[in-house]
Design a protein around this motif. Sequence first.
Motif, PDB file in Angstrom:
ATOM      1  N   PRO A   1       0.828  -1.215   0.000  1.00 54.92           N
ATOM      2  CA  PRO A   1       0.000   0.000   0.000  1.00 54.92           C
ATOM      3  C   PRO A   1       0.861   1.264   0.000  1.00 54.92           C
ATOM      4  CG  PRO A   1      -0.125  -1.157   2.118  1.00 54.92           C
ATOM      5  CD  PRO A   1       0.533  -2.075   1.153  1.00 54.92           C
TER       6      PRO A   1
ATOM      7  N   HIS B   1      -2.148 -10.062  -1.687  1.00 58.89           N
ATOM      8  CA  HIS B   1      -3.305  -9.472  -1.013  1.00 58.89           C
ATOM      9  C   HIS B   1      -4.404 -10.524  -0.895  1.00 58.89           C
ATOM     10  CE1 HIS B   1      -5.613  -6.241   0.627  1.00 58.89           C
ATOM     11  NE2 HIS B   1      -6.521  -6.257  -0.339  1.00 58.89           N
TER      12      HIS B   1
ATOM     13  N   LYS C   1      -6.806   0.454   2.553  1.00 56.60           N
ATOM     14  CA  LYS C   1      -7.895   0.087   1.662  1.00 56.60           C
ATOM     15  C   LYS C   1      -7.354  -0.513   0.374  1.00 56.60           C
ATOM     16  CE  LYS C   1     -10.474   4.072   3.435  1.00 56.60           C
ATOM     17  NZ  LYS C   1     -11.003   5.415   3.065  1.00 56.60           N
ATOM     18  N   ASP C   2      -8.216  -1.229  -0.339  1.00 53.11           N
ATOM     19  CA  ASP C   2      -7.806  -1.806  -1.616  1.00 53.11           C
ATOM     20  C   ASP C   2      -7.297  -0.730  -2.574  1.00 53.11           C
ATOM     21  OD1 ASP C   2      -8.545  -4.222  -0.612  1.00 53.11           O
ATOM     22  OD2 ASP C   2     -10.219  -4.568  -1.982  1.00 53.11           O
ATOM     23  N   GLU C   3      -7.933   0.447  -2.531  1.00 53.09           N
ATOM     24  CA  GLU C   3      -7.517   1.504  -3.460  1.00 53.09           C
ATOM     25  C   GLU C   3      -6.160   2.113  -3.092  1.00 53.09           C
ATOM     26  OE1 GLU C   3     -11.106   3.235  -1.083  1.00 53.09           O
ATOM     27  OE2 GLU C   3     -10.469   1.288  -1.902  1.00 53.09           O
ATOM     28  N   ASP C   4      -5.639   1.777  -1.909  1.00 56.47           N
ATOM     29  CA  ASP C   4      -4.297   2.239  -1.528  1.00 56.47           C
ATOM     30  C   ASP C   4      -3.193   1.388  -2.158  1.00 56.47           C
ATOM     31  OD1 ASP C   4      -5.424   4.172   0.146  1.00 56.47           O
ATOM     32  OD2 ASP C   4      -5.512   2.795   1.846  1.00 56.47           O
TER      33      ASP C   4
ATOM     34  N   THR D   1      -1.763  -0.197  -8.796  1.00 55.72           N
ATOM     35  CA  THR D   1      -2.470  -0.899  -9.856  1.00 55.72           C
ATOM     36  C   THR D   1      -1.599  -2.037 -10.382  1.00 55.72           C
ATOM     37  OG1 THR D   1      -1.549   0.499 -11.581  1.00 55.72           O
ATOM     38  CG2 THR D   1      -3.602   1.251 -10.544  1.00 55.72           C
TER      39      THR D   1
END
Length: 454
Positions: A215, A244, A257-260, A263
């Motif tokens: 992250p 993950h 969070k997943d968005e942290d 990509t």
Amino acid sequence: MCQKLVNKYNVAGPRYTSYPTVPYWDVETFSLQQWKQVLKQSYEESNTKEGISLYLHLPFCESLCTFCGCHKRITKRHEVELPYIKAVLKEWQLYRNLLGTKPKIKELHLGGGTPTFFSPENLTLLISELLRVSDLAEDYEFSFEGHPNNTSAEHLQALYDLGFRRVSFGVQDYNLKVQKAINRIQPFENVKRATEMARAIGYTSVGHDIIFGLPFQTEADVIETIRKTEALMPDRIAFYSYAHVPWIKGNGQRGFKDEDLPTPESKRIQYETGKSLLEKVGYTEIGMDHFALKTDGLYKAMQNETMHRNFMGYTASKTQVMIGLGVSSISDSWYGFAQNVKSIEEYYNLLENNIIPVYRGHILNEEDLKIRKHILNLMCHFKTSWLKPKLMFDELPEVLIKLKELEQDGLIEFERKQLTVTEKGRPFIRNICMAFDLLLQRKKPNTQLFSMTI
């Protein structure tokens, strides 16, 4: 790396520390009695010639690292050490009683958890008692995982005196924002101190573990971490992708969070950049996610094609039998796998009743054994062959169909009946192994079981 290939092959897939992978074990027909039979058979075939490997799982940690997918128990109470040592020694006694002769130890590895949670005195007690009732192979290798923040000179000296010559330190990343997200605050100075102490004492192989895809991690963070690593030049480096898997029970992957997370595209850039930097300063890629200096034993094992992969990761030589001691440990007899219970309380209770604390496993059939050999060849040598009768795959056309697609994408090459992974294909080694994984192909999971391959 071609973005089209990244998009195509970024799927959930195993890391292949075993085949069959744990979610595909046939636990319904497995029994402790079966495990004892295949273990004893394999031991009798191999102990005199090559010896066995021992993995000791020491599960205690003082704090929770939120990138970790390992089985652990968080506590600051160090009075837990002696009861656990007593239980592990009792488990080893039960195995020795089953095997009937004095085992010859070739490899011994302490993993966790945090092995250096235990005091130097208690580690000495554990290992010396274990060795007292065992023989040693001539070319034995002992190793352990050390936490740079709490591995002391006393730890290193005590284990060195017992025969340990290899240690690996978990680095992960040096950026403070990333360290806070994964709850692993660990300055470079601590890693430097631990590395230099190990070398001064006489350890011949010091390893660092570095993770990409964490992250908030960026390509610049990976560059900075590897630049600092270059200043210490560890003998081997595990440079691997963050897995993950927050759905696994007991997993500590929270606090972000997943968005942290980076990509898939930026994660692959992190890997390619890191790999390039490592190779520029003298490291060679050996197997999946691993790099070593040419002076290290694992590099030499790769050159000699003696490198092996099991639940301990990559090892410089193969033993047919690996016995895991401690909660959640997995054992491997080549013909079967067995995993211990995960609850410390249940583990203690079974041992008090003189029961080997296995709760699930898998006995390999002929097809499993063939596929396992191919996957091991690919993971260790980036090639495999079915010229030998025992490895014939003509009767399994579904594998060949999958391989044709990988060949068209330039990830593998065929020459007669040998498959070689190309340089382009090495980052996709998990996907290539999946072409051989008939259990995965025949029964696609309804939910995600594995981390993403990229």
